[in-house]
Enzyme design. Structure first.
Site, PDB file in Angstrom:
ATOM      1  N   ARG A  52      28.976  70.368  21.623  1.00  0.00           N
ATOM      2  CA  ARG A  52      28.833  71.567  20.782  1.00  0.00           C
ATOM      3  C   ARG A  52      27.847  72.578  21.370  1.00  0.00           C
ATOM      4  O   ARG A  52      27.818  73.730  20.961  1.00  0.00           O
ATOM      5  CB  ARG A  52      28.341  71.161  19.381  1.00  0.00           C
ATOM      6  CG  ARG A  52      29.376  70.431  18.585  1.00  0.00           C
ATOM      7  CD  ARG A  52      28.761  69.603  17.469  1.00  0.00           C
ATOM      8  NE  ARG A  52      29.773  68.762  16.867  1.00  0.00           N
ATOM      9  CZ  ARG A  52      30.246  67.640  17.417  1.00  0.00           C
ATOM     10  NH1 ARG A  52      29.781  67.207  18.582  1.00  0.00           N
ATOM     11  NH2 ARG A  52      31.191  66.947  16.814  1.00  0.00           N
TER      12      ARG A  52
ATOM     13  N   LYS B 219      39.910  70.264  15.021  1.00  0.00           N
ATOM     14  CA  LYS B 219      39.559  71.672  14.869  1.00  0.00           C
ATOM     15  C   LYS B 219      38.481  72.034  15.866  1.00  0.00           C
ATOM     16  O   LYS B 219      37.705  71.148  16.223  1.00  0.00           O
ATOM     17  CB  LYS B 219      39.093  71.997  13.446  1.00  0.00           C
ATOM     18  CG  LYS B 219      38.200  70.989  12.754  1.00  0.00           C
ATOM     19  CD  LYS B 219      36.934  70.500  13.350  1.00  0.00           C
ATOM     20  CE  LYS B 219      35.833  71.434  13.602  1.00  0.00           C
ATOM     21  NZ  LYS B 219      34.591  70.760  14.099  1.00  0.00           N
TER      22      LYS B 219
ATOM     23  N   ASP C 298      32.262  75.205  15.650  1.00  0.00           N
ATOM     24  CA  ASP C 298      32.149  73.825  15.176  1.00  0.00           C
ATOM     25  C   ASP C 298      32.168  73.699  13.649  1.00  0.00           C
ATOM     26  O   ASP C 298      32.904  72.876  13.107  1.00  0.00           O
ATOM     27  CB  ASP C 298      30.863  73.188  15.722  1.00  0.00           C
ATOM     28  CG  ASP C 298      30.848  71.694  15.474  1.00  0.00           C
ATOM     29  OD1 ASP C 298      31.832  71.026  15.858  1.00  0.00           O
ATOM     30  OD2 ASP C 298      29.888  71.187  14.874  1.00  0.00           O
TER      31      ASP C 298
END
Ligand SMILES: NC(=O)c1ccc[n+]([C@@H]2O[C@H](COP(=O)([O-])OP(=O)(O)OC[C@H]3O[C@@H](n4cnc5c(N)ncnc54)[C@H](OP(=O)(O)O)[C@@H]3O)[C@@H](O)[C@H]2O)c1
Length: 333
Positions: free
Chosen positions: A165, A97, A177
């Site tokens: 990130r 994801k 995230d």
């Protein structure tokens, strides 16, 4: 059922810590190979995790005919390219994801996977946990009356400026995230898509959202609000509230292998605790995915990932406009 032969694209932390041990623990899976941009790195990783083959490029792994499924834990901006390449090589794809950077990219990835007759699924492992399935069922069957509010939060400290990130060009940021989980569970529990979104954010020096607070209006009197961030103590929570009661899901997304619970509050005095045995949710998602290979229909297809990204994108757009409402355009809304 024949075992699925997996190839792992990269030596990512999440593969090392979670997905590879989960695949190793599954009777349905074999891990055949890992690939890294660097062959020595791949070999060292393969030795450490007892994986038979190591490749020095992702493409070489895709050319291995013995492999039929690929796990992609690459930085977010590479998910699209390597999912498409894997699909073109005839491999089923379980990709981390968020599935891509935009909803449009997810649609393109789905079209490629469909054209090559392979599965493509986003690896939101939390929703394969029996506790989440039970909560969804309780909401659906009216245990808490009419659903009114969903409130989710996912935060942690991210100090490393070099982490993927924290890189805007890699699809970093708190909402991509961890906010993606809050949006995902809100959509899952609502059973429909939000129509209007508003958000405010605190921006990091790098340009990514360090903290984002969002509001999703699903229409019909149902709203969700969530927060996500990189600059706070670790926290995961979700409260799902209706006219007759509410459910609380402590440590919502990564409960680990511990026993978990749903706390069900009804009226002022009645608190029920529903307990669930600890289970590896990474193994569960991998097994649900593998079992769906013969059916051609994954538990969640890439249209679901596209819908999640539509909300993420709307949150970021609203936050950049200091919280102005953004209407989500879907076929239904
Ligand atoms: N579902 C979950 O619970 C969960 C948890 C954490 C992360 N994730 C997702 O998993 C993905 C990876 O996260 P992570 O924290 O595991 O990442 P990570 O440890 O930083 O690993 C990413 C890997 O990608 C490869 N890579 C290729 N190009 C790169 C580049 N330009 N810069 C950096 N790395 C590059 C590297 O492997 P090689 O050097 O071997 O090629 C690297 O080890 C992300 O999409 C994240 O959202 C999911």
């Amino acid at each position: 059922m024949a075992k699925t032969n997996w190839g792992i694209l990269s030596t990512a932390n999440i593969g090392r810590k979670a997905m590879i041990p989960a695949l190793k623990a599954s009777k349905l899976a074999d891990i055949r190979a890992v690939a890294s941009r660097d062959l020595d790195n791949a070999r060292q990783f393969a030795d450490e995790l007892q994986i038979e083959h190591a490749y020095g490029s992702y493409q070489e792994l895709l050319e291995d005919d013995e492999i039929n499924a690929i796990y992609i834990p690459l930085p977010n901006h590479l998910h699209k390219e390597w999912s498409i390449r894997a699909a073109r090589a005839g491999k089923h794809v379980l990709c981390e994801k968020p599935l891509a950077l935009t909803a449009e990219d997810c649609e393109e990835m789905k079209a490629t996977a469909d054209a090559h007759g392979v599965l493509l699924m986003e690896s939101f492992m939390y929703r394969h946990h029996p506790r989440i399935l039970a909560a969804r069922e309780m909401v659906k069957t009216g245990k808490i009356g009419e659903l009114k509010i969903i409130n989710a939060g996912f935060t942690f400290w991210l100090a490393d400026e070099n982490d993927i990130r924290n890189q805007p060009e890699m699809g970093g940021g708190a909402v991509m995230d961890v906010g993606c989980y809050c949006i995902n569970i809100s959509r899952l529990m609502a059973g429909r898509e939000p129509q209007v979104v508003q958000a405010r954010a605190e921006w990091a020096f790098s340009g990514v959202d360090d903290k984002l607070v969002g509001m999703l209006d699903f229409g019909g009197g149902l709203m969700a609000h969530f927060d996500c961030g990189f600059n706070m103590e670790s926290r995961q929570e979700c409260i799902i509230a209706g006219t007759d009661g509410y459910l609380s899901l402590p440590r919502t997304f990564t409960p680990g292998l511990e026993e978990t619970m749903i706390e069900e509050q009804k009226g002022k005095k009645s608190l029920l605790t529903h307990r669930f045995d600890g289970v590896d949710e990474y193994r569960l998602i991998a097994e649900d995915f593998m079992r769906s290979i013969p059916t051609g229909k994954p538990p969640y297809d890439a249209n679901d990932a596209a819908a999640n990204l539509r909300v993420i994108q709307a949150c970021l757009q609203s936050a950049r406009q200091n919280g102005s409402p953004v209407v989500i355009k879907t076929a239904l809304n």
